[in-house]
Design a protein around this motif. Structure first.
Motif, PDB file in Angstrom:
ATOM      1  N   THR A 170      40.995 -13.125 -12.735  1.00 40.79           N
ATOM      2  CA  THR A 170      40.864 -12.034 -13.688  1.00 40.79           C
ATOM      3  C   THR A 170      41.661 -10.850 -13.186  1.00 40.79           C
ATOM      4  N   SER A 171      41.921  -9.926 -14.100  1.00 36.20           N
ATOM      5  CA  SER A 171      42.684  -8.733 -13.727  1.00 36.20           C
ATOM      6  C   SER A 171      42.114  -7.533 -14.453  1.00 36.20           C
ATOM      7  N   ASP A 241      51.355  -9.260 -24.180  1.00 36.94           N
ATOM      8  CA  ASP A 241      49.975  -9.618 -23.847  1.00 36.94           C
ATOM      9  C   ASP A 241      49.066  -8.511 -24.341  1.00 36.94           C
ATOM     10  N   LYS A 242      48.057  -8.884 -25.122  1.00 40.88           N
ATOM     11  CA  LYS A 242      47.168  -7.867 -25.694  1.00 40.88           C
ATOM     12  C   LYS A 242      46.396  -7.106 -24.624  1.00 40.88           C
ATOM     13  N   THR A 246      49.965  -5.384 -15.750  1.00 38.72           N
ATOM     14  CA  THR A 246      49.536  -4.668 -14.554  1.00 38.72           C
ATOM     15  C   THR A 246      50.748  -4.280 -13.721  1.00 38.72           C
ATOM     16  N   LYS A 247      50.836  -2.995 -13.374  1.00 38.80           N
ATOM     17  CA  LYS A 247      51.894  -2.478 -12.515  1.00 38.80           C
ATOM     18  C   LYS A 247      51.308  -2.134 -11.145  1.00 38.80           C
ATOM     19  N   THR A 496      55.987  -5.194 -11.520  1.00 39.21           N
ATOM     20  CA  THR A 496      54.930  -5.913 -12.232  1.00 39.21           C
ATOM     21  C   THR A 496      54.133  -6.780 -11.269  1.00 39.21           C
ATOM     22  N   VAL A 497      52.835  -6.821 -11.456  1.00 37.88           N
ATOM     23  CA  VAL A 497      51.963  -7.668 -10.639  1.00 37.88           C
ATOM     24  C   VAL A 497      51.504  -8.847 -11.490  1.00 37.88           C
ATOM     25  N   SER A 498      51.859 -10.040 -11.072  1.00 39.15           N
ATOM     26  CA  SER A 498      51.529 -11.237 -11.841  1.00 39.15           C
ATOM     27  C   SER A 498      50.022 -11.449 -11.924  1.00 39.15           C
ATOM     28  N   MET A 499      49.593 -12.017 -13.030  1.00 41.26           N
ATOM     29  CA  MET A 499      48.162 -12.209 -13.282  1.00 41.26           C
ATOM     30  C   MET A 499      47.519 -13.179 -12.307  1.00 41.26           C
TER      31      MET A 499
END
Length: 506
Positions: A170-171, A241-242, A246-247, A496-499
């Protein structure tokens, strides 16, 4: 070795006492007396863009010859392979595997979240450390990580495409929780299928190394090969993506620590899959300045700057030099490429050291090209490179990866691994360079031109000594310029930080 265009040639003829001697033949001079040989034609500028690189190197060497005393050279340590991999395991958050306490529960939980390729990367390093310790008769008891993975796999079962499931990830982004998902479920396409849909879409739900493994023996996705015509770069983009993207700046320090561990493992796995050696370098400690502006460690600069401006994230002198360049106008032809007058730049550097923090320095006396030269001087005079000793070679080796998408993915991971001060300073620099490029119709500085001029300042780090400098200058010139071009072009994607970094068990 000679490199040049139709109007000018730069010949690197010999080395004397660790310095390169350069002859600049048939060159013209700017009104300030600095070497500059260009027509006003943009086509000519593009054709001679590699000449920009060599002329920038000439300017750098001339500046060093006339500038203050050379810094103490960094000595890159060459530890044995076992020590190197042991350090890697510690930085990856797996030190408990061989710690004296023998408590490996935390590491086992962390290992359970890894993908197949990430696990393979860990196994390889653990095996090397184990063999080294046996040779040295060390008493550490390292559990066989393959047995740990085997037990985990038996309990989880198999999934399609050979990708092993990880724990549900999760993020949180700005207090908004994303929907839970797991890799490899029946309603989710495989990395290979995703690539067929769009070769320019950056998939953030599946580890980059897993995507590379799926495509390794396939002809699919080869349109983005790094070789061949490199004039036009692909329009890489993130899928909508709704839940938002995430940065790095969205994450708390404790979350970034976890991201760092996974990014290190993921980068290593990606390089392993693509057949590129990844080894962190270490530099011996050297004596550095504990105050001042130029040749001062970033951490020291920020500490003294934050006493004046609390919360500042990049050095004040760095910010001021950029604003000084922009205040004049970004439409000046040859901006960043035309050097300032060396004697005047040296004098300004000394005056800034004495008056900057007192607030008595007169910025009205600083010409735009001099400010640009001071900015580049600041970057290359850092006691350790902006891209760090640890990862400078890994940044250089990005050029060796097979496809442009994989090169971009590797750069994203490398940015995540940079210390916060280095990452923030790099971000401000890249944003400034893009603003310069936005005025290319007037200043004649295209993406390619800017990359050629800036690459020597980030990649030819003189503190490593002559061997590394020689390699960077003569072997890796075009490659490092391409890496620089990628960092500028795709800078918005690099933070960008991958999910898949986020795990419910983290």
């Amino acid at each position: 070795r000679k490199k040049g265009g139709s109007q000018g040639k730069i010949s690197f003829l010999c080395r004397r006492s660790g310095q390169y001697t350069m002859n600049h033949e048939n060159s013209k001079k700017t009104p300030d007396g600095a070497p500059f040989d260009r027509s006003g034609s943009q086509d000519s500028l593009d054709e001679l863009s590699m000449d920009d690189y060599w002329k920038e190197l000439e300017n750098i060497h001339e500046t060093r010859g006339n500038n203050h005393e050379e810094q103490e050279a960094l000595v890159v340590k060459e530890p044995d392979e076992g020590e190197l991999e042991e350090e890697w395991l510690k930085e990856a958050g797996l030190s408990n595997l061989f710690g004296e306490t023998g408590d490996s529960l935390e590491s086992m939980v962390f290992l359970s979240t890894l993908t197949r390729t990430q696990k393979a990367a860990v196994e390889k390093r653990v095996e090397t450390v184990t063999q080294t310790m046996r040779k040295k008769n060390k008493q550490h008891q390292i559990p066989d990580v393959r047995d740990i993975f085997r037990l985990q796999n038996d309990s989880k079962g198999k999934v399609c495409d050979g990708i092993e499931p990880s724990t549900v990830r999760t993020s949180e982004n700005k207090n908004e929780t994303q929907d839970e998902f797991s890799l490899g479920t029946d309603d989710r396409s495989s990395p290979l299928e995703d690539t067929r849909l769009s070769e320019t879409a950056i998939n953030l739900e599946i580890a980059f190394s897993e995507q590379a493994a799926s495509l390794k023996d396939s002809s699919v996705g080869r349109v983005g090969k790094a070789g061949g015509d490199d004039t036009l770069l692909p329009n890489f983009k993130l899928p909508k993506d709704k839940t938002g993207t995430t940065k790095i700046g969205d994450l708390a320090p404790q979350d970034m620590k976890k991201v760092y561990s996974l990014a290190l493992i993921e980068l290593t796995a990606l390089y392993d899959i693509l057949g590129t050696e990844f080894k962190q370098q270490k530099a011996a400690k050297i004596k550095t300045k504990d105050s001042g502006l130029f040749g001062v460690p970033l951490a020291v600069l920020l500490e003294q700057d934050q006493r004046k401006v609390p919360g500042t994230k990049t050095p004040l002198i760095f910010q001021k030099l950029i604003s000084q360049i922009e205040e004049a106008t970004l439409e000046t032809e040859g901006l960043l490429r035309i050097p300032g007058v060396a004697t005047r730049v040296k004098s300004l550097c000394q005056e800034l050291e004495a008056k900057f923090y007192e607030g008595t320095f007169n910025w009205e006396n600083v010409k735009q090209h001099d400010a640009a030269s001071l900015l580049k001087l600041f970057i290359r005079e850092l006691p350790q490179p902006l891209l760090t000793v640890e990862y400078l070679k890994a940044f250089q080796d990005v050029q060796n990866l097979p496809t442009k998408k994989q090169q971009l993915q590797a750069l994203n991971l490398l940015v995540l691994l940079l210390p916060e001060a280095n990452r923030d300073t790099l971000k401000v620099l890249l944003e400034f360079l893009q603003r310069v490029i936005d005025h290319r119709d007037k200043n004649k500085m295209t993406l390619k031109n800017v990359a050629m001029v800036m690459a020597p300042n980030l990649f030819t780090f003189h503190g490593f000594g002559s061997k590394s400098v020689e390699q960077s200058e003569f072997v890796m010139a075009a490659g490092t310029a391409n890496v620089m071009r990628f960092m500028i072009q795709y800078q918005k994607l690099l933070w960008t930080v991958s999910m898949y970094y986020f795990s419910s068990s983290a």
